[in-house]
Each structure stands twice: as C-alpha cells, then as structure tokens.
Write a protein that holds these residues in place. Structure first.
Motif, PDB file in Angstrom:
ATOM      1  N   ARG A  72       0.839  -1.195   0.000  1.00  0.00           N
ATOM      2  CA  ARG A  72       0.000   0.000   0.000  1.00  0.00           C
ATOM      3  C   ARG A  72       0.868   1.237   0.000  1.00  0.00           C
ATOM      4  O   ARG A  72       2.002   1.228   0.483  1.00  0.00           O
ATOM      5  N   ASP A  73       0.295   2.313  -0.509  1.00  0.00           N
ATOM      6  CA  ASP A  73       0.957   3.613  -0.506  1.00  0.00           C
ATOM      7  C   ASP A  73      -0.049   4.593   0.098  1.00  0.00           C
ATOM      8  O   ASP A  73      -0.988   5.018  -0.583  1.00  0.00           O
ATOM      9  N   ASN A  74       0.134   4.926   1.351  1.00  0.00           N
ATOM     10  CA  ASN A  74      -0.828   5.796   2.029  1.00  0.00           C
ATOM     11  C   ASN A  74      -0.782   7.227   1.507  1.00  0.00           C
ATOM     12  O   ASN A  74      -1.750   7.969   1.659  1.00  0.00           O
ATOM     13  N   ALA A  75       0.311   7.612   0.890  1.00  0.00           N
ATOM     14  CA  ALA A  75       0.391   8.949   0.305  1.00  0.00           C
ATOM     15  C   ALA A  75      -0.429   9.049  -0.979  1.00  0.00           C
ATOM     16  O   ALA A  75      -0.927  10.125  -1.324  1.00  0.00           O
ATOM     17  N   LYS A  76      -0.561   7.919  -1.666  1.00  0.00           N
ATOM     18  CA  LYS A  76      -1.294   7.903  -2.933  1.00  0.00           C
ATOM     19  C   LYS A  76      -2.671   7.252  -2.804  1.00  0.00           C
ATOM     20  O   LYS A  76      -3.395   7.132  -3.791  1.00  0.00           O
ATOM     21  N   ASN A  77      -2.995   6.791  -1.597  1.00  0.00           N
ATOM     22  CA  ASN A  77      -4.302   6.145  -1.353  1.00  0.00           C
ATOM     23  C   ASN A  77      -4.521   4.940  -2.269  1.00  0.00           C
ATOM     24  O   ASN A  77      -5.600   4.775  -2.871  1.00  0.00           O
ATOM     25  N   THR A  78      -3.509   4.115  -2.369  1.00  0.00           N
ATOM     26  CA  THR A  78      -3.626   2.936  -3.222  1.00  0.00           C
ATOM     27  C   THR A  78      -3.143   1.687  -2.500  1.00  0.00           C
ATOM     28  O   THR A  78      -2.283   1.742  -1.616  1.00  0.00           O
ATOM     29  N   VAL A  79      -3.717   0.578  -2.889  1.00  0.00           N
ATOM     30  CA  VAL A  79      -3.263  -0.729  -2.442  1.00  0.00           C
ATOM     31  C   VAL A  79      -3.120  -1.602  -3.679  1.00  0.00           C
ATOM     32  O   VAL A  79      -3.942  -1.536  -4.593  1.00  0.00           O
ATOM     33  N   THR A  80      -2.062  -2.391  -3.704  1.00  0.00           N
ATOM     34  CA  THR A  80      -1.709  -3.159  -4.895  1.00  0.00           C
ATOM     35  C   THR A  80      -1.563  -4.634  -4.549  1.00  0.00           C
ATOM     36  O   THR A  80      -1.077  -4.974  -3.469  1.00  0.00           O
ATOM     37  N   LEU A  81      -1.970  -5.460  -5.484  1.00  0.00           N
ATOM     38  CA  LEU A  81      -1.804  -6.909  -5.338  1.00  0.00           C
ATOM     39  C   LEU A  81      -1.020  -7.407  -6.546  1.00  0.00           C
ATOM     40  O   LEU A  81      -1.521  -7.392  -7.664  1.00  0.00           O
ATOM     41  N   GLN A  82       0.206  -7.810  -6.304  1.00  0.00           N
ATOM     42  CA  GLN A  82       1.052  -8.374  -7.355  1.00  0.00           C
ATOM     43  C   GLN A  82       0.915  -9.892  -7.305  1.00  0.00           C
ATOM     44  O   GLN A  82       1.232 -10.510  -6.285  1.00  0.00           O
ATOM     45  N   MET A  83       0.439 -10.463  -8.394  1.00  0.00           N
ATOM     46  CA  MET A  83       0.227 -11.908  -8.443  1.00  0.00           C
ATOM     47  C   MET A  83       1.116 -12.519  -9.516  1.00  0.00           C
ATOM     48  O   MET A  83       1.060 -12.117 -10.681  1.00  0.00           O
ATOM     49  N   ASN A  84       1.911 -13.484  -9.125  1.00  0.00           N
ATOM     50  CA  ASN A  84       2.825 -14.162 -10.025  1.00  0.00           C
ATOM     51  C   ASN A  84       2.486 -15.650 -10.089  1.00  0.00           C
ATOM     52  O   ASN A  84       1.737 -16.163  -9.255  1.00  0.00           O
ATOM     53  N   SER A  85       3.061 -16.313 -11.074  1.00  0.00           N
ATOM     54  CA  SER A  85       2.855 -17.763 -11.234  1.00  0.00           C
ATOM     55  C   SER A  85       1.375 -18.118 -11.145  1.00  0.00           C
ATOM     56  O   SER A  85       0.977 -19.029 -10.409  1.00  0.00           O
ATOM     57  N   LEU A  86       0.580 -17.402 -11.878  1.00  0.00           N
ATOM     58  CA  LEU A  86      -0.861 -17.576 -11.794  1.00  0.00           C
ATOM     59  C   LEU A  86      -1.293 -18.950 -12.270  1.00  0.00           C
ATOM     60  O   LEU A  86      -0.684 -19.532 -13.188  1.00  0.00           O
ATOM     61  N   LYS A  87      -2.341 -19.446 -11.637  1.00  0.00           N
ATOM     62  CA  LYS A  87      -2.882 -20.766 -11.941  1.00  0.00           C
ATOM     63  C   LYS A  87      -4.343 -20.627 -12.382  1.00  0.00           C
ATOM     64  O   LYS A  87      -5.009 -19.659 -12.008  1.00  0.00           O
ATOM     65  N   PRO A  88      -4.860 -21.582 -13.127  1.00  0.00           N
ATOM     66  CA  PRO A  88      -6.274 -21.498 -13.515  1.00  0.00           C
ATOM     67  C   PRO A  88      -7.215 -21.356 -12.327  1.00  0.00           C
ATOM     68  O   PRO A  88      -8.244 -20.679 -12.432  1.00  0.00           O
ATOM     69  N   GLU A  89      -6.858 -21.946 -11.207  1.00  0.00           N
ATOM     70  CA  GLU A  89      -7.708 -21.842 -10.015  1.00  0.00           C
ATOM     71  C   GLU A  89      -7.696 -20.455  -9.387  1.00  0.00           C
ATOM     72  O   GLU A  89      -8.454 -20.182  -8.451  1.00  0.00           O
ATOM     73  N   ASP A  90      -6.856 -19.565  -9.892  1.00  0.00           N
ATOM     74  CA  ASP A  90      -6.885 -18.166  -9.437  1.00  0.00           C
ATOM     75  C   ASP A  90      -7.964 -17.367 -10.163  1.00  0.00           C
ATOM     76  O   ASP A  90      -8.202 -16.206  -9.823  1.00  0.00           O
ATOM     77  N   THR A  91      -8.596 -17.971 -11.143  1.00  0.00           N
ATOM     78  CA  THR A  91      -9.647 -17.283 -11.885  1.00  0.00           C
ATOM     79  C   THR A  91     -10.802 -16.918 -10.973  1.00  0.00           C
ATOM     80  O   THR A  91     -11.353 -17.768 -10.282  1.00  0.00           O
ATOM     81  N   ALA A  92     -11.147 -15.636 -10.955  1.00  0.00           N
ATOM     82  CA  ALA A  92     -12.203 -15.134 -10.072  1.00  0.00           C
ATOM     83  C   ALA A  92     -12.374 -13.641 -10.298  1.00  0.00           C
ATOM     84  O   ALA A  92     -11.567 -13.011 -10.993  1.00  0.00           O
ATOM     85  N   VAL A  93     -13.409 -13.099  -9.691  1.00  0.00           N
ATOM     86  CA  VAL A  93     -13.526 -11.650  -9.580  1.00  0.00           C
ATOM     87  C   VAL A  93     -12.813 -11.252  -8.290  1.00  0.00           C
ATOM     88  O   VAL A  93     -13.075 -11.830  -7.226  1.00  0.00           O
ATOM     89  N   TYR A  94     -11.928 -10.300  -8.400  1.00  0.00           N
ATOM     90  CA  TYR A  94     -11.139  -9.847  -7.255  1.00  0.00           C
ATOM     91  C   TYR A  94     -11.691  -8.513  -6.748  1.00  0.00           C
ATOM     92  O   TYR A  94     -11.906  -7.582  -7.530  1.00  0.00           O
TER      93      TYR A  94
END
Length: 123
Positions: A72-94
């Motif tokens: 997260r960056d509290n100065a920019k009011n953002t939160v980030t999710l970095q996802m690597n090595s993605l798998k088919p079972e990661d398929t979803a609405v986030y």
C-alpha cells in the motif's frame, strides 16, 4: 465513506503475472486496513491477502502465499496486489475491501468494497 475502484484485471496464461490496483477516495485512507478477496463462480468469497493500516503487517491465504504480494501507498491512497505464477484456479472476480481499524480475514468485517475486477487464467 470510502470509495474503492479496482483496476488491472485481465486474461493471462498459467504462469503469468498480473498487478491489481485499488484506488481509494473519501475518508483518511491510512485509517483502514485493506484486503483483497476473490469470488469464483459458484463459490463463496474468500480472503486472498490483507495489509494493516501502516503496511507493517500482511496476511496471505495459503493458496497464494509465495506467489502474491500486497502493498500500500498511504500517500497515494492505493493498495496493490502483485500476483505471479498464476494458476487457472486463481480465476475469479477480485475485490478490494477496507476495514476500519483491524486486518481481518473475514469478509463480514469489511466496511467498504470495490466493484471487482475479473481475473481469468487459462491453462
């Protein structure tokens, strides 16, 4: 009141990476613990990763641990999710979610939600 807007979803092949972002507006962002949840068709919404108000503590679901980083960056009011090595079972609405005060893995404890962004991983 907090407004959350996710971006960065898309379609990738297995093994690929995606970076999801959540932009927050409204009340003081740093007051809120933030988390990402996901929901696949026919399944319950589940916790993916969370981060404390200061960013000093994080929590991950076992299914994504080692492949995913929340920040997260509290100065920019953002939160980030970095996802690597993605798998088919990661398929979803986030979904991005905000919880006043505490980091929790329970979706019932979150006060505000974004509209969601679709992640599709093909094999």
């Amino acid at each position: 009141q907090v407004q959350l807007v996710e971006s960065g979803g898309g379609s990738v092949q297995a093994g690929g990476s995606l970076r999801l972002s959540c932009a927050a507006s409204g009340r003081i962002f740093s007051m809120y613990a933030m988390a990402w949840f996901r929901q696949a068709p026919g399944k319950e919404r589940e916790f993916v990763a969370g981060i404390s108000r200061s960013g000093g503590s994080t929590s991950y679901a076992d299914s994504v641990k080692g492949r995913t980083t929340i920040s997260r960056d509290n100065a920019k009011n953002t939160v980030t999710l970095q996802m690597n090595s993605l798998k088919p079972e990661d398929t979803a609405v986030y979904y991005c979610a905000a919880n006043l005060i505490v980091l929790s893995v329970s979706y019932g404890e979150y006060d505000y939600w974004g509209q969601g962004t679709q992640v599709t991983v093909s094999s």
